[in-house]
Design an enzyme around this catalytic site. Structure first.
Site, PDB file in Angstrom:
ATOM      1  N   HIS A  70      26.555  56.162 105.566  1.00 40.40           N
ATOM      2  CA  HIS A  70      26.389  57.192 104.530  1.00 40.40           C
ATOM      3  C   HIS A  70      25.632  58.394 105.073  1.00 40.40           C
ATOM      4  CE1 HIS A  70      22.148  56.094 103.280  1.00 40.40           C
ATOM      5  NE2 HIS A  70      22.510  54.886 103.650  1.00 40.40           N
ATOM      6  N   ASP A  72      24.020  60.704 103.134  1.00 36.33           N
ATOM      7  CA  ASP A  72      22.895  61.171 102.304  1.00 36.33           C
ATOM      8  C   ASP A  72      21.601  60.477 102.675  1.00 36.33           C
ATOM      9  OD1 ASP A  72      23.963  58.725 101.119  1.00 36.33           O
ATOM     10  OD2 ASP A  72      22.666  59.107  99.399  1.00 36.33           O
ATOM     11  N   ASP A 133      18.043  56.502 108.007  1.00 33.96           N
ATOM     12  CA  ASP A 133      18.823  55.832 106.969  1.00 33.96           C
ATOM     13  C   ASP A 133      19.599  56.912 106.238  1.00 33.96           C
ATOM     14  OD1 ASP A 133      19.847  54.434 104.856  1.00 33.96           O
ATOM     15  OD2 ASP A 133      17.928  54.032 103.896  1.00 33.96           O
ATOM     16  N   GLU A 167      25.102  57.184  98.762  1.00 38.31           N
ATOM     17  CA  GLU A 167      24.790  55.753  98.791  1.00 38.31           C
ATOM     18  C   GLU A 167      23.437  55.485  98.159  1.00 38.31           C
ATOM     19  OE1 GLU A 167      23.203  51.926 100.521  1.00 38.31           O
ATOM     20  OE2 GLU A 167      22.338  53.926 100.586  1.00 38.31           O
ATOM     21  N   GLU A 168      22.475  56.379  98.427  1.00 37.44           N
ATOM     22  CA  GLU A 168      21.095  56.148  97.981  1.00 37.44           C
ATOM     23  C   GLU A 168      20.947  56.228  96.462  1.00 37.44           C
ATOM     24  OE1 GLU A 168      18.953  54.982  99.827  1.00 37.44           O
ATOM     25  OE2 GLU A 168      19.352  55.612 101.887  1.00 37.44           O
ATOM     26  N   HIS A 373      12.948  55.457 104.003  1.00 37.77           N
ATOM     27  CA  HIS A 373      12.583  56.152 102.767  1.00 37.77           C
ATOM     28  C   HIS A 373      11.129  56.617 102.783  1.00 37.77           C
ATOM     29  CE1 HIS A 373      16.031  54.079 100.278  1.00 37.77           C
ATOM     30  NE2 HIS A 373      16.389  54.342 101.523  1.00 37.77           N
TER      31      HIS A 373
HETATM   32 ZN    ZN Z   1      21.094  53.305 103.878  1.00 35.49          ZN
END
Ligand code: ZN
Length: 402
Positions: A70, A72, A133, A167-168, A373
């Protein structure tokens, strides 16, 4: 390091697809780079998804494999103005992030760092997340594509590449076109430590409990008024504490978790999420929750309630077990890359769990991302290289076994 400097944060409050236009900035760049590699059909669809095909270079009929990541980044920390820093040959000492010197990476807090001594580590500068991520997954797939396009001696079938937005915020598969993708099996690259492979997620339901009290003018309410808020309070107070809660469970244990309360004296709503690795156990937990609600409601005979269960997602293992080769080949690819395999279960859902139930069995491979994150996010360049190697090995193994 180039990809993380492009702000691609998704927005949970947006109803558009993708939820933020800026995610397309990276998607467009990926299309250009794929085109430059000779991946001629690389294109971004109207919803911001990138689809691309690496053609087969073998006579054999090989199942079509997809690698997915992903673009994003999470809304939890800023993704604007990310300044990646490469720390060469990490020596095990604390890493102080220069733009906010209170942000310090310490081995004591992140034991995985011990394994990275001698590696080159990338961090952000202290005021933003890094975005590994899942830009680490994006980078691994792009590098594997570049390798496969320039190494015809590595035999493989048709390889599909898929880069998704959102995705997030739980919408990564909302507009994916499975027909257009045309893959038989997939792998997301969105995991942590080198060698890890995730083939299990939670199964998940949501429960909405609506309590209907009895309302009258409060000045003349004696013996009549039943306050829905107080019933909601009783229900919350009756939930188990020492078990069945996110804060008291780990590993393969599931839970019942109230996530939102809303109401007035007349009517109150409690939303719960129910999680377990076994789908059958969700029903048991829901029955148990219902029994608690009924017990509380017995004290308020004139009040009523509704209890509505809604399916959220299911453990991808239920699908993957029907195609054991998908996980078997991934295990072998990890080992061929010289890594120790670590099987993991995700205490949450992934796009892979949704894709698996949409017809694309899809476990999750490591990409190296750590402390995701957060402003302390970090990643090893050497781990990322291993992710690239694992993708290439995997393409090779599918060809060999066909
Ligand atoms: Zn991820």
């Amino acid at each position: 390091m180039r990809y993380v400097q492009i702000d691609t944060q998704s927005n949970p409050l947006s109803d558009s697809h993708p939820t933020t236009e800026k995610q397309k900035d990276l998607s467009k760049l990926l299309v250009q780079e794929l085109q430059a590699m000779g991946v001629g059909d690389a294109a971004m669809g109207e919803w911001g998804y990138v689809y691309a095909t690496i053609p087969s270079n073998t006579e054999k009929q090989v199942p079509v494999i997809c690698f997915c990541a992903h673009v994003d980044t999470a809304p939890d920390a800023s993704g604007t103005g990310v300044k990646p820093i490469l720390h060469k040959n990490y020596n095990g000492e604390d890493i102080v992030l220069p733009d906010d010197r209170t942000q310090v990476l310490r081995k004591g807090d992140f034991p995985y760092l011990e394994r990275l001594i001698g590696h080159d580590i990338i961090t952000a500068s202290g005021t933003t997340l890094l975005g590994s991520d899942d830009k680490a997954g994006v980078a691994a797939i792009m590098d594997a594509a570049a390798f496969l396009m320039t190494h015809p001696e590595v035999k493989h079938g048709i390889i599909k590449l898929l880069f998704t937005p959102d995705e997030e915020v739980g919408k990564g598969t909302a507009k994916v076109d499975m027909q257009k993708l045309g893959a038989d099996f997939g792998y997301t690259l969105d995991g942590g430590e080198a060698g890890s492979l995730e083939d299990e997620t939670f199964s998940a339901d949501g429960v909405t409990l609506t309590i209907h009290g009895v309302i009258t003018h409060p000045g003349y309410a004696k013996g009549k008024l039943v306050n829905a808020l107080k019933i909601a309070g009783d229900v919350l107070a009756s939930l188990p504490r020492a078990e069945l809660s996110p804060e008291t469970t780990e590993g393969k244990q599931g839970f019942i978790h109230p996530v939102r309360v809303d109401g007035i004296a007349e009517k109150a709503t409690i939303e719960f999420i129910i999680r377990d690795f076994l789908t059958d156990n969700l029903k048991k937990k829901e029955d148990f929750l219902l029994s608690i609600v009924e017990m509380v409601m017995d004290n308020y005979p004139t009040a009523t309630f509704d209890f509505v269960v809604k399916e959220q997602y299911r453990n991808m293992k239920e699908v993957l077990d029907q195609y054991p080769q998908v996980v078997e080949y991934a295990k072998e690819a990890i080992e061929r890359s010289g890594l120790k395999l670590k099987m993991e279960s995700i205490r949450g859902g992934t796009d892979g769990s949704r894709l698996s139930f949409m017809g694309l069995p899809c476990p999750n491979l490591f990409a190296g991302e750590q402390a995701i994150h957060s402003k302390l996010e970090f990643i090893s360049v050497q781990d990322m290289n291993k992710a690239v190697e694992t993708i290439v090995r995997l393409a090779e193994i599918w060809e060999e076994r066909s």
